[in-house]
Design a protein around this motif. Sequence first.
Motif, PDB file in Angstrom:
ATOM      1  N   MET A   1       0.836  -1.205   0.000  1.00  0.00           N
ATOM      2  CA  MET A   1       0.000   0.000   0.000  1.00  0.00           C
ATOM      3  C   MET A   1       0.865   1.246   0.000  1.00  0.00           C
ATOM      4  O   MET A   1       2.008   1.225   0.467  1.00  0.00           O
ATOM      5  N   ASN A   2       0.279   2.337  -0.501  1.00  0.00           N
ATOM      6  CA  ASN A   2       0.992   3.608  -0.476  1.00  0.00           C
ATOM      7  C   ASN A   2       0.727   4.306   0.862  1.00  0.00           C
ATOM      8  O   ASN A   2       0.055   3.757   1.738  1.00  0.00           O
ATOM      9  N   ALA A   3       1.217   5.515   0.995  1.00  0.00           N
ATOM     10  CA  ALA A   3       1.114   6.237   2.265  1.00  0.00           C
ATOM     11  C   ALA A   3      -0.330   6.547   2.661  1.00  0.00           C
ATOM     12  O   ALA A   3      -0.629   6.705   3.848  1.00  0.00           O
ATOM     13  N   THR A   4      -1.237   6.626   1.685  1.00  0.00           N
ATOM     14  CA  THR A   4      -2.629   6.934   2.006  1.00  0.00           C
ATOM     15  C   THR A   4      -3.473   5.676   2.196  1.00  0.00           C
ATOM     16  O   THR A   4      -4.679   5.764   2.408  1.00  0.00           O
ATOM     17  N   GLY A   5      -2.870   4.494   2.091  1.00  0.00           N
ATOM     18  CA  GLY A   5      -3.578   3.252   2.336  1.00  0.00           C
ATOM     19  C   GLY A   5      -4.203   2.605   1.120  1.00  0.00           C
ATOM     20  O   GLY A   5      -4.927   1.629   1.242  1.00  0.00           O
ATOM     21  N   LYS A   6      -3.918   3.143  -0.073  1.00  0.00           N
ATOM     22  CA  LYS A   6      -4.440   2.530  -1.294  1.00  0.00           C
ATOM     23  C   LYS A   6      -3.533   1.380  -1.721  1.00  0.00           C
ATOM     24  O   LYS A   6      -2.311   1.469  -1.601  1.00  0.00           O
ATOM     25  N   ILE A   7      -4.137   0.324  -2.230  1.00  0.00           N
ATOM     26  CA  ILE A   7      -3.370  -0.834  -2.677  1.00  0.00           C
ATOM     27  C   ILE A   7      -2.596  -0.476  -3.945  1.00  0.00           C
ATOM     28  O   ILE A   7      -3.157   0.098  -4.875  1.00  0.00           O
ATOM     29  N   LEU A   8      -1.320  -0.819  -3.965  1.00  0.00           N
ATOM     30  CA  LEU A   8      -0.486  -0.583  -5.136  1.00  0.00           C
ATOM     31  C   LEU A   8      -0.726  -1.738  -6.122  1.00  0.00           C
ATOM     32  O   LEU A   8      -0.129  -2.793  -6.011  1.00  0.00           O
ATOM     33  N   LYS A   9      -1.610  -1.500  -7.075  1.00  0.00           N
ATOM     34  CA  LYS A   9      -2.039  -2.554  -7.986  1.00  0.00           C
ATOM     35  C   LYS A   9      -0.947  -2.998  -8.944  1.00  0.00           C
ATOM     36  O   LYS A   9      -0.864  -4.162  -9.299  1.00  0.00           O
ATOM     37  N   ARG A  10      -0.122  -2.097  -9.395  1.00  0.00           N
ATOM     38  CA  ARG A  10       0.902  -2.462 -10.367  1.00  0.00           C
ATOM     39  C   ARG A  10       2.078  -3.189  -9.740  1.00  0.00           C
ATOM     40  O   ARG A  10       2.719  -3.989 -10.378  1.00  0.00           O
TER      41      ARG A  10
END
Length: 67
Positions: A52-61
């Motif tokens: 995940m990135n710093a905002t909590g979104k899943i890093l799909k790539r």
Amino acid sequence: MSHDSHGEEVKARVVLAPGAVLTEDELIAWCRETMAGHNYPRRVEFLDTLPMNATGKILKRQPRNAP
């Protein structure tokens, strides 16, 4: 995930809930019953966490390019 004749093959990356028990075969069998033939995963990888990135979104790539 690349496939020789189809270009790409579906692979699921799964994070189980604490205490949950599930095998790769069980998950694939369930997916085959509930999904279209071209959508169900052929392989499953169990992870502790998804990237995940710093905002909590899943890093799909990131998972797609990872081994």
